[in-house]
Scaffold this motif. Structure first.
Motif, mmCIF file in Angstrom:
data_model
loop_
_atom_site.group_PDB
_atom_site.id
_atom_site.type_symbol
_atom_site.label_atom_id
_atom_site.label_comp_id
_atom_site.label_asym_id
_atom_site.label_seq_id
_atom_site.Cartn_x
_atom_site.Cartn_y
_atom_site.Cartn_z
ATOM 1 N N LEU A 30 9.795 -2.833 0.435
ATOM 2 C CA LEU A 30 10.303 -1.469 0.566
ATOM 3 C C LEU A 30 9.273 -0.531 1.180
ATOM 4 O O LEU A 30 9.622 0.559 1.658
ATOM 5 C CB LEU A 30 10.738 -0.942 -0.806
ATOM 6 C CG LEU A 30 11.907 -1.675 -1.457
ATOM 7 C CD1 LEU A 30 12.232 -1.067 -2.807
ATOM 8 C CD2 LEU A 30 13.142 -1.650 -0.559
ATOM 9 N N THR A 31 8.017 -0.925 1.175
ATOM 10 C CA THR A 31 6.982 -0.092 1.796
ATOM 11 C C THR A 31 6.799 -0.407 3.274
ATOM 12 O O THR A 31 6.053 0.294 3.964
ATOM 13 C CB THR A 31 5.631 -0.294 1.071
ATOM 14 O OG1 THR A 31 5.181 -1.646 1.273
ATOM 15 C CG2 THR A 31 5.764 -0.019 -0.413
ATOM 16 N N ASP A 32 7.483 -1.446 3.756
ATOM 17 C CA ASP A 32 7.355 -1.839 5.159
ATOM 18 C C ASP A 32 8.190 -0.922 6.048
ATOM 19 O O ASP A 32 9.249 -0.415 5.653
ATOM 20 C CB ASP A 32 7.808 -3.291 5.322
ATOM 21 C CG ASP A 32 7.443 -3.851 6.686
ATOM 22 O OD1 ASP A 32 6.313 -4.337 6.847
ATOM 23 O OD2 ASP A 32 8.306 -3.791 7.606
ATOM 24 N N ALA A 33 7.720 -0.735 7.281
ATOM 25 C CA ALA A 33 8.409 0.165 8.214
ATOM 26 C C ALA A 33 9.824 -0.299 8.528
ATOM 27 O O ALA A 33 10.716 0.521 8.794
ATOM 28 C CB ALA A 33 7.596 0.282 9.503
ATOM 29 N N ALA A 34 10.070 -1.625 8.484
ATOM 30 C CA ALA A 34 11.398 -2.139 8.820
ATOM 31 C C ALA A 34 12.460 -1.697 7.821
ATOM 32 O O ALA A 34 13.649 -1.651 8.148
ATOM 33 C CB ALA A 34 11.355 -3.672 8.883
ATOM 34 N N MET A 35 12.041 -1.335 6.581
ATOM 35 C CA MET A 35 12.996 -0.936 5.556
ATOM 36 C C MET A 35 13.185 0.573 5.469
ATOM 37 O O MET A 35 14.060 1.042 4.738
ATOM 38 C CB MET A 35 12.538 -1.466 4.195
ATOM 39 C CG MET A 35 12.650 -2.964 4.033
ATOM 40 S SD MET A 35 14.351 -3.544 4.160
ATOM 41 C CE MET A 35 15.118 -2.689 2.799
ATOM 42 N N LYS A 36 12.403 1.315 6.200
ATOM 43 C CA LYS A 36 12.459 2.771 6.091
ATOM 44 C C LYS A 36 13.846 3.356 6.366
ATOM 45 O O LYS A 36 14.278 4.279 5.652
ATOM 46 C CB LYS A 36 11.418 3.401 7.029
ATOM 47 C CG LYS A 36 11.284 4.899 6.854
ATOM 48 C CD LYS A 36 10.169 5.459 7.715
ATOM 49 C CE LYS A 36 10.029 6.968 7.512
ATOM 50 N NZ LYS A 36 8.938 7.542 8.354
#
Length: 823
Positions: free
Chosen positions: A641-647
């Protein structure tokens, strides 16, 4: 040839013994060689088998359902006999080179559906057949005192077999067996949805409904002719039976006659109430019922109790309301089982006001009326089967909480409140006591020990209970009630609050000017709505809601580890799209940042594909994204959830079901054997994720991965958060799975404050007010381990950790009790 509708009666040799194999009742004899008239009744149990849904069958092949019925607790008593079969819709396919029809087995009095072929997952097969069984019973034996067992067998034959082998395998080798108990209190009348799932290796959904009624059978003059007399319902034979009684001087009414009268009246009123309830629920009128009362019925009712004459029949075309089925059943049970409670008795146990011929005529008329209403009910059910099934399913789902409350202990969560104690560190309304001032707690006050003790006491209490409700009882649960997991549920709702001094705060996902009273906040991206880029991919047609659930396995796990939880989710919400994550399979020893990145990319790709494929038929108006994790899979989820892909999807997060997740790491693990193995594993394998879990990845605890992860906004994006733990699971520290205070941390002056800060940051997110109410639940699962051998898994505490993956009863209880969180 496929028959659309067929009704038949099973014949029997008049010389055969009684199907109940019971001795003749103790009463006067006729001509010295036969018993006196004995009141008799029969239960007709109708099973509507609507649909077979392949939820999770591992093997393709031919399948068939076999149904039989018997009294519980006695092998000497004959089983139920199939009375009629109705194929109310033509089947959608037939078995190649065979007569694909249902059949009756006269040897064991069972019914088999037509064979059908399963080729793929989530396949539907419409069976659309009703079979009803008759179970004959005398008033003197087994009347509303013994339960009935419905036995369902799933028969299987491999696809590659020839037709002879297919039929041989289907006839002789059941793949799985599932039994349902109809308790005594339900035998007066029951109309219920009944899902059938078989077992974890043959997970299917058979949509069924079960309907039970008590009918009047012909009176018998001989125990040897019991079956043939039960089938002799013509009025001429009834006259001959009553004439024989008069010739032998039996003019008085026996108490058993009165008991039969009362139960038949209760059965009729229950059936009428159910019929009218269904009529109102689906808004369809019943126009097949005759609302005139027979004079013989009125006469018997008036002489037995003149004040209750109207209560037995109709008033202005509508049935009079009566007591609940449960209360009525209890009255009848007490009347039948305790002779001293039989009413209307004079000397010799007979009534002087009502003659035997009047009683027999009344019983015959009442039986005919009850049979007519029952047939009208079956026709009404088949005519409106779809709305009736939907209504019964809704009632069944609403009753899960009440039925399973025996194993669930609910309580409100104890949330620490803000106070003015100088020894308390205060932030955002949370009060955390300083470590050096916390008094030491005794060992028996350890939360895990206390939780296990409470569950054991509750289990001992259940062992002494006798359950006799009006619900159908699944023997996977009710077969051995003491072996069912005990679940303690702590529930808390974070209320949505208006904020008065906010200019811009990305934590809450909105912007706006300073708020005054009555001024609402304008969302940046409303929760549940599509991100702009994905919303533009639609075609402009009617919108739908996409619900995606991602299942993440634990350390060295398999992508199908959580299949049992997935199956329960699909039962609650059949439209959910499930992703069983494979991105980290066989690679769970890596750094959590790397594991999270792979999961984030896998989820993002899955969502984009769903939106693209969905836009070809209709626009997705919104979507909900939920996660289920086991063990370290929960840390991988939070890292993703902290990854840019999940933003782009953070505002669409819905439910997070965390099963035994070490959210606070292994800093205060008390399992010596496990800790030794963990230390050895780190030395030999050098696993980055193991160092991160034990806070040895950095010299300073405040710089460790888990501490930094607690500062990331992960929990606060979810609308529902469920933390499942077990005091028996010693693979994951109890406090870590529950995200709560640890006694060892309060005594540790070196690392305790950092641990306390990490805990507070996690709880601050969970209890942070959102634009919607947030549900926060902690569930403690206590498994029965009394039958498990003393293995290494038990010694090191791994057995309970794996039990979460090998049983679905705990998930069934939790998810159906809070079904609104999974749809």
């Amino acid at each position: 040839m496929m028959l659309r509708r067929l009704k038949f009666l099973i014949g029997a040799d008049p010389k055969a013994s009684s199907p109940l194999a019971l001795p003749a009742p103790e009463s006067k004899c006729l001509d010295g060689d036969s018993s006196s008239l004995v009141p008799e009744a029969l239960h007709e149990i109708a099973v509507y088998i609507h649909r077979f849904h392949n939820l999770d069958l591992f093997q393709q092949g031919w399948y068939q359902l076999k149904v039989s019925m018997r009294w519980e607790g006695s092998d000497e008593v004959a089983p139920g006999f199939p009375a009629r079969v109705v194929q109310y819709e033509a089947p959608d396919s037939v078995l190649e080179d065979t007569a694909a029809v249902w059949k009756i087995n006269d040897a064991d009095h069972s019914f088999c559906t037509r064979p059908f072929r399963i080729k793929y997952a989530r396949q539907d097969v419409l069976l659309s057949v009703m079979v009803s069984f008759n179970l004959s019973v005398r008033m003197t034996e087994r009347f509303l005192t013994s339960p009935v067992l419905l036995k369902f067998e799933l028969l299987y034959a491999p696809t590659h077999s020839d037709m002879n082998e297919v039929q041989y395998n289907l006839d002789n080798f059941p793949a799985s067996v599932h039994e349902i108990r109809v308790p005594p209190k339900a035998l007066l009348g029951l109309h219920s949805y009944c899902p059938l799932h078989f077992d974890t290796l043959h997970m299917v959904l058979v949509d069924m409904s079960v309907h039970v009624v008590l009918l009047k059978a012909a009176s018998s003059v001989s125990s040897q002719n019991f079956l043939s007399e039960c089938q002799a319902n013509s009025y001429s034979e009834f006259q001959s039976v009553t004439a024989q009684a008069i010739r032998n001087g039996e003019s008085g009414v026996d108490s058993m006659d009165i008991a039969l009268w009362k139960t038949l009246c209760a059965s009729r009123d229950t059936l009428l109430n159910e019929l009218h309830s269904l009529s109102r629920a689906i808004d369809k009128k019943i126009d097949e019922l005759d609302d005139t009362e027979d004079t013989s019925i009125q006469l018997v009712a008036k002489k037995l109790d003149g004040k209750k004459t109207e209560a037995w029949g109709f008033k202005n075309g509508m049935i009079m309301e009566m007591k609940s089925r449960l209360e009525e059943s209890a009255i009848v049970l007490r009347t039948v089982s305790e002779p001293e409670n039989w009413p209307y008795k004079t000397k010799g146990g007979q009534s002087s006001e009502l003659s035997r011929i009047e009683m027999l005529e009344g019983l015959q008329s009442l039986g005919s009326q009850l049979s007519s209403i029952w047939n009208a009910f079956l026709r009404f059910h088949r005519k409106y089967r779809i709305p009736i099934m939907e209504y019964l399913h809704k009632v069944w789902a609403e009753d899960r909480n009440m039925e399973w409350s025996l194993w669930l202990v609910h309580s409100e969560m104890d949330i620490p409140q803000h106070n003015s104690n100088n020894e308390v560190v205060e932030e955002n309304g949370w009060a955390i006591q300083a470590a050096r001032k916390t008094p030491m707690r005794k060992s028996h006050e350890d939360p895990a020990v206390a939780a296990a003790s409470r569950a054991d006491l509750h289990r001992k209490g259940i062992e002494q209970m006798k359950i006799n409700s009006t619900y159908l009882q699944d023997l996977q649960i009710y077969g051995k009630i003491a072996l069912v997991p005990i679940i303690s549920v702590e529930h808390h709702t974070v209320q949505c609050q208006k904020l008065s001094k906010v200019k811009e705060d990305t934590r809450f996902g909105f912007t706006g000017s300073l708020e005054q009273e009555g001024v609402s906040i304008t969302p940046m991206t409303s929760r549940g709505k599509l991100p702009p880029k994905l919303a533009d991919q639609g075609t402009g047609r009617s919108g739908r809601v996409l619900k995606v659930v991602v299942f993440v396995h634990g350390f060295q796990g398999h992508h199908l580890d959580l299949r049992l939880v997935r199956n329960q989710w699909l039962l609650i919400d059949p439209g959910a799209q499930c992703l069983m994550s494979e991105a980290n399979e066989d690679r769970t020893t890596c750094d959590f940042r790397e594991l999270g990145q792979r999961l984030a990319e896998e989820v993002a790709t899955f969502l984009k594909n769903k939106f693209i494929s969905g836009s070809r038929s209709a626009t997705y108006e919104s979507f909900k994204l939920s996660f289920v994790g086991h063990s370290i899979g929960n840390i991988i989820i939070r890292s993703a959830l902290t990854d840019a892909a999940m933003k782009p999807y953070l505002n669409n997060l819905y439910t997070f079901l965390s099963i035994s997740g070490p959210h606070l790491g292994y800093l205060y693990s008390t399992n010596t054997l496990f800790n030794s193995g963990l230390w050895l594993f780190k030395k030999l394998k050098g696993s980055p994720c193991m160092h991160q879990l034990t806070f040895t990845d950095e010299a300073e605890l405040q710089n460790s991965f888990l501490f930094k992860l607690s500062e990331e906004k992960t929990f606060e994006h979810f609308q529902n958060l469920i933390l499942v733990s077990s005091p028996q699971d010693r693979y994951v520290p109890y406090h870590s799975a529950r995200i709560e205070r640890c006694q060892a941390a309060t005594r540790d002056l070196k690392k305790g404050p950092a641990y306390t800060t990490m805990l507070k940051k996690c709880l601050d997110q969970i209890l942070l007010p959102d634009t919607n109410d947030r549900t926060f639940i902690r569930c403690d699962v206590n498994f029965d381990t009394s039958s498990q051998a003393r293995t290494l898994n038990n010694l090191i505490g791994r057995a309970a950790h794996i039990e979460f993956l090998e049983t679905d009863i705990f998930a069934r209880f939790i998810m159906w009790s809070f079904a609104q969180l999974f749809i």
